[in-house]
Design a protein around this motif. Sequence first.
Motif, PDB file in Angstrom:
ATOM      1  N   PRO A  33       0.831  -1.195   0.000  1.00 27.26           N
ATOM      2  CA  PRO A  33       0.000   0.000   0.000  1.00 27.26           C
ATOM      3  C   PRO A  33       0.873   1.255   0.000  1.00 27.26           C
ATOM      4  CG  PRO A  33      -0.005  -1.025   2.160  1.00 27.26           C
ATOM      5  CD  PRO A  33       0.745  -1.932   1.236  1.00 27.26           C
ATOM      6  N   GLU A  34       0.361   2.301  -0.688  1.00 27.92           N
ATOM      7  CA  GLU A  34       1.094   3.551  -0.711  1.00 27.92           C
ATOM      8  C   GLU A  34       1.082   4.155   0.678  1.00 27.92           C
ATOM      9  OE1 GLU A  34       0.164   6.397  -3.715  1.00 27.92           O
ATOM     10  OE2 GLU A  34      -0.280   4.838  -5.172  1.00 27.92           O
ATOM     11  N   GLU A  35       2.179   4.805   1.016  1.00 29.75           N
ATOM     12  CA  GLU A  35       2.274   5.441   2.320  1.00 29.75           C
ATOM     13  C   GLU A  35       1.285   6.600   2.389  1.00 29.75           C
ATOM     14  OE1 GLU A  35       5.562   7.973   4.791  1.00 29.75           O
ATOM     15  OE2 GLU A  35       6.263   6.394   3.456  1.00 29.75           O
ATOM     16  N   GLU A  36       0.520   6.642   3.462  1.00 29.83           N
ATOM     17  CA  GLU A  36      -0.461   7.698   3.681  1.00 29.83           C
ATOM     18  C   GLU A  36       0.269   8.992   4.016  1.00 29.83           C
ATOM     19  OE1 GLU A  36      -4.542   8.755   3.828  1.00 29.83           O
ATOM     20  OE2 GLU A  36      -3.738   6.767   3.461  1.00 29.83           O
ATOM     21  N   ILE A  37      -0.088  10.072   3.338  1.00 32.20           N
ATOM     22  CA  ILE A  37       0.553  11.353   3.566  1.00 32.20           C
ATOM     23  C   ILE A  37      -0.369  12.220   4.402  1.00 32.20           C
ATOM     24  CG2 ILE A  37       1.379  13.454   2.456  1.00 32.20           C
ATOM     25  CD1 ILE A  37       2.115  11.649   0.051  1.00 32.20           C
ATOM     26  N   ASP A  38       0.164  12.791   5.469  1.00 33.82           N
ATOM     27  CA  ASP A  38      -0.593  13.704   6.318  1.00 33.82           C
ATOM     28  C   ASP A  38      -0.459  15.093   5.714  1.00 33.82           C
ATOM     29  OD1 ASP A  38      -1.789  15.230   8.263  1.00 33.82           O
ATOM     30  OD2 ASP A  38      -0.526  14.511   9.900  1.00 33.82           O
ATOM     31  N   PHE A  39      -1.409  15.434   4.821  1.00 33.79           N
ATOM     32  CA  PHE A  39      -1.318  16.698   4.101  1.00 33.79           C
ATOM     33  C   PHE A  39      -1.497  17.890   5.034  1.00 33.79           C
ATOM     34  CE2 PHE A  39      -2.310  19.970   0.943  1.00 33.79           C
ATOM     35  CZ  PHE A  39      -1.233  19.759   0.085  1.00 33.79           C
ATOM     36  N   ALA A  40      -2.295  17.731   6.078  1.00 42.29           N
ATOM     37  CA  ALA A  40      -2.469  18.818   7.047  1.00 42.29           C
ATOM     38  C   ALA A  40      -1.123  19.163   7.696  1.00 42.29           C
ATOM     39  CB  ALA A  40      -3.501  18.439   8.103  1.00 42.29           C
ATOM     40  N   ALA A  41      -0.322  18.155   8.014  1.00 38.07           N
ATOM     41  CA  ALA A  41       1.001  18.396   8.593  1.00 38.07           C
ATOM     42  C   ALA A  41       1.913  19.085   7.579  1.00 38.07           C
ATOM     43  CB  ALA A  41       1.629  17.091   9.068  1.00 38.07           C
ATOM     44  N   LEU A  42       1.800  18.699   6.312  1.00 37.84           N
ATOM     45  CA  LEU A  42       2.590  19.365   5.274  1.00 37.84           C
ATOM     46  C   LEU A  42       2.193  20.836   5.160  1.00 37.84           C
ATOM     47  CD1 LEU A  42       2.732  16.746   2.364  1.00 37.84           C
ATOM     48  CD2 LEU A  42       4.557  17.405   3.932  1.00 37.84           C
ATOM     49  N   MET A  43       0.899  21.110   5.284  1.00 36.19           N
ATOM     50  CA  MET A  43       0.437  22.495   5.203  1.00 36.19           C
ATOM     51  C   MET A  43       0.977  23.321   6.372  1.00 36.19           C
ATOM     52  SD  MET A  43      -1.161  23.174   2.437  1.00 36.19           S
ATOM     53  CE  MET A  43      -1.610  24.829   2.927  1.00 36.19           C
ATOM     54  N   GLU A  44       1.056  22.725   7.546  1.00 35.47           N
ATOM     55  CA  GLU A  44       1.595  23.447   8.709  1.00 35.47           C
ATOM     56  C   GLU A  44       3.062  23.807   8.503  1.00 35.47           C
ATOM     57  OE1 GLU A  44       0.861  21.440  12.435  1.00 35.47           O
ATOM     58  OE2 GLU A  44      -1.254  21.146  11.925  1.00 35.47           O
ATOM     59  N   ALA A  45       3.781  22.967   7.792  1.00 38.84           N
ATOM     60  CA  ALA A  45       5.208  23.197   7.551  1.00 38.84           C
ATOM     61  C   ALA A  45       5.470  23.854   6.194  1.00 38.84           C
ATOM     62  CB  ALA A  45       5.955  21.869   7.632  1.00 38.84           C
ATOM     63  N   ALA A  46       4.421  24.216   5.469  1.00 36.40           N
ATOM     64  CA  ALA A  46       4.573  24.752   4.111  1.00 36.40           C
ATOM     65  C   ALA A  46       5.408  26.030   4.110  1.00 36.40           C
ATOM     66  CB  ALA A  46       3.205  25.010   3.494  1.00 36.40           C
ATOM     67  N   ASP A  47       6.151  26.214   3.018  1.00 38.41           N
ATOM     68  CA  ASP A  47       7.046  27.360   2.860  1.00 38.41           C
ATOM     69  C   ASP A  47       6.504  28.240   1.724  1.00 38.41           C
ATOM     70  OD1 ASP A  47       9.180  29.059   2.039  1.00 38.41           O
ATOM     71  OD2 ASP A  47      10.656  27.621   2.783  1.00 38.41           O
ATOM     72  N   VAL A  48       6.032  29.430   2.087  1.00 37.60           N
ATOM     73  CA  VAL A  48       5.430  30.353   1.114  1.00 37.60           C
ATOM     74  C   VAL A  48       6.437  30.734   0.029  1.00 37.60           C
ATOM     75  CG1 VAL A  48       4.430  32.663   0.844  1.00 37.60           C
ATOM     76  CG2 VAL A  48       3.713  31.213   2.749  1.00 37.60           C
ATOM     77  N   SER A  49       7.706  30.939   0.388  1.00 38.27           N
ATOM     78  CA  SER A  49       8.701  31.329  -0.616  1.00 38.27           C
ATOM     79  C   SER A  49       8.947  30.201  -1.623  1.00 38.27           C
ATOM     80  CB  SER A  49      10.013  31.775   0.037  1.00 38.27           C
ATOM     81  OG  SER A  49      10.605  30.720   0.747  1.00 38.27           O
ATOM     82  N   LYS A  50       8.908  28.952  -1.153  1.00 39.24           N
ATOM     83  CA  LYS A  50       9.028  27.820  -2.089  1.00 39.24           C
ATOM     84  C   LYS A  50       7.780  27.730  -2.957  1.00 39.24           C
ATOM     85  CE  LYS A  50      12.230  25.004   0.589  1.00 39.24           C
ATOM     86  NZ  LYS A  50      12.426  23.751   1.337  1.00 39.24           N
ATOM     87  N   GLY A  51       6.629  28.053  -2.373  1.00 40.09           N
ATOM     88  CA  GLY A  51       5.385  28.072  -3.140  1.00 40.09           C
ATOM     89  C   GLY A  51       5.409  29.116  -4.240  1.00 40.09           C
ATOM     90  N   ALA A  52       6.066  30.241  -3.976  1.00 40.59           N
ATOM     91  CA  ALA A  52       6.197  31.288  -4.998  1.00 40.59           C
ATOM     92  C   ALA A  52       6.989  30.761  -6.193  1.00 40.59           C
ATOM     93  CB  ALA A  52       6.869  32.518  -4.405  1.00 40.59           C
ATOM     94  N   LYS A  53       7.975  29.909  -5.925  1.00 44.68           N
ATOM     95  CA  LYS A  53       8.748  29.307  -7.020  1.00 44.68           C
ATOM     96  C   LYS A  53       7.892  28.313  -7.799  1.00 44.68           C
ATOM     97  CE  LYS A  53      13.187  29.956  -4.806  1.00 44.68           C
ATOM     98  NZ  LYS A  53      14.293  29.336  -4.087  1.00 44.68           N
ATOM     99  N   VAL A  54       7.072  27.529  -7.093  1.00 46.10           N
ATOM    100  CA  VAL A  54       6.184  26.571  -7.765  1.00 46.10           C
ATOM    101  C   VAL A  54       5.161  27.332  -8.611  1.00 46.10           C
ATOM    102  CG1 VAL A  54       4.509  24.699  -7.432  1.00 46.10           C
ATOM    103  CG2 VAL A  54       6.512  24.847  -5.947  1.00 46.10           C
ATOM    104  N   TRP A  55       4.736  28.501  -8.138  1.00 51.47           N
ATOM    105  CA  TRP A  55       3.776  29.342  -8.866  1.00 51.47           C
ATOM    106  C   TRP A  55       4.267  29.628 -10.282  1.00 51.47           C
ATOM    107  CZ3 TRP A  55      -0.803  31.044  -9.775  1.00 51.47           C
ATOM    108  CH2 TRP A  55      -1.004  32.205 -10.510  1.00 51.47           C
ATOM    109  N   GLY A  56       5.568  29.608 -10.490  1.00 43.88           N
ATOM    110  CA  GLY A  56       6.135  29.829 -11.822  1.00 43.88           C
ATOM    111  C   GLY A  56       5.574  28.867 -12.865  1.00 43.88           C
ATOM    112  N   LYS A  57       5.131  27.679 -12.438  1.00 41.55           N
ATOM    113  CA  LYS A  57       4.544  26.709 -13.366  1.00 41.55           C
ATOM    114  C   LYS A  57       3.111  27.086 -13.745  1.00 41.55           C
ATOM    115  CE  LYS A  57       7.286  22.896 -11.546  1.00 41.55           C
ATOM    116  NZ  LYS A  57       7.285  21.538 -11.022  1.00 41.55           N
ATOM    117  N   CYS A  58       2.492  27.981 -12.981  1.00 45.09           N
ATOM    118  CA  CYS A  58       1.075  28.321 -13.157  1.00 45.09           C
ATOM    119  C   CYS A  58       0.866  29.658 -13.852  1.00 45.09           C
ATOM    120  CB  CYS A  58       0.376  28.386 -11.798  1.00 45.09           C
ATOM    121  SG  CYS A  58       0.683  26.984 -10.712  1.00 45.09           S
ATOM    122  N   LYS A  59       1.827  30.569 -13.668  1.00 47.57           N
ATOM    123  CA  LYS A  59       1.591  31.957 -14.035  1.00 47.57           C
ATOM    124  C   LYS A  59       1.500  32.219 -15.533  1.00 47.57           C
ATOM    125  CE  LYS A  59       6.380  33.523 -13.599  1.00 47.57           C
ATOM    126  NZ  LYS A  59       7.250  34.397 -12.817  1.00 47.57           N
TER     127      LYS A  59
END
Length: 141
Positions: A33-59
């Motif tokens: 089975p695939e490992e269950e990911i705790d997305f809520a925990a990932l959101m708590e540790a999320a990095d806005v500056s890294k998200g700005a870099k990912v935004w480059g794929k969307c803009k």
Amino acid sequence: VLYNGAIVLLNESESPAENVTMEIEEEEIVDEPEEEIDFAALMEAADVSKGAKVWGKCKACHKLEDGANATGPHLYAIVDRQVGSVTGALVKVADVWDIDSLNGFLENPKTYAPGTKMGFAGLKKPDDRANLIAYLDSVED
């Protein structure tokens, strides 16, 4: 040649006695089975500056200014916005673009929203999705 669960190597010799037989052991295939990911925990540790870099794929197709649609609808105040409330946006795949629905859509848009016109394959890394959602949430008023 495969014969009765064994591989028989045929020699070009005329004597069948020179042919070699090897037994094959069957490996048991187990679906892990695939490992269950705790997305809520990932959101708590999320990095806005890294998200700005990912935004480059969307803009290239989306804007962050209110009402500024491009190829795709604007994503200003997307977090917790009613699905389908922006002209040109998707039909209802959820009631609200909450963190879970955004995560599902960003992972695989075509699976989450069949019929979407968006050609983007999705963000496979859960960290990238969490960082992007945190970034999108940060650009609101």
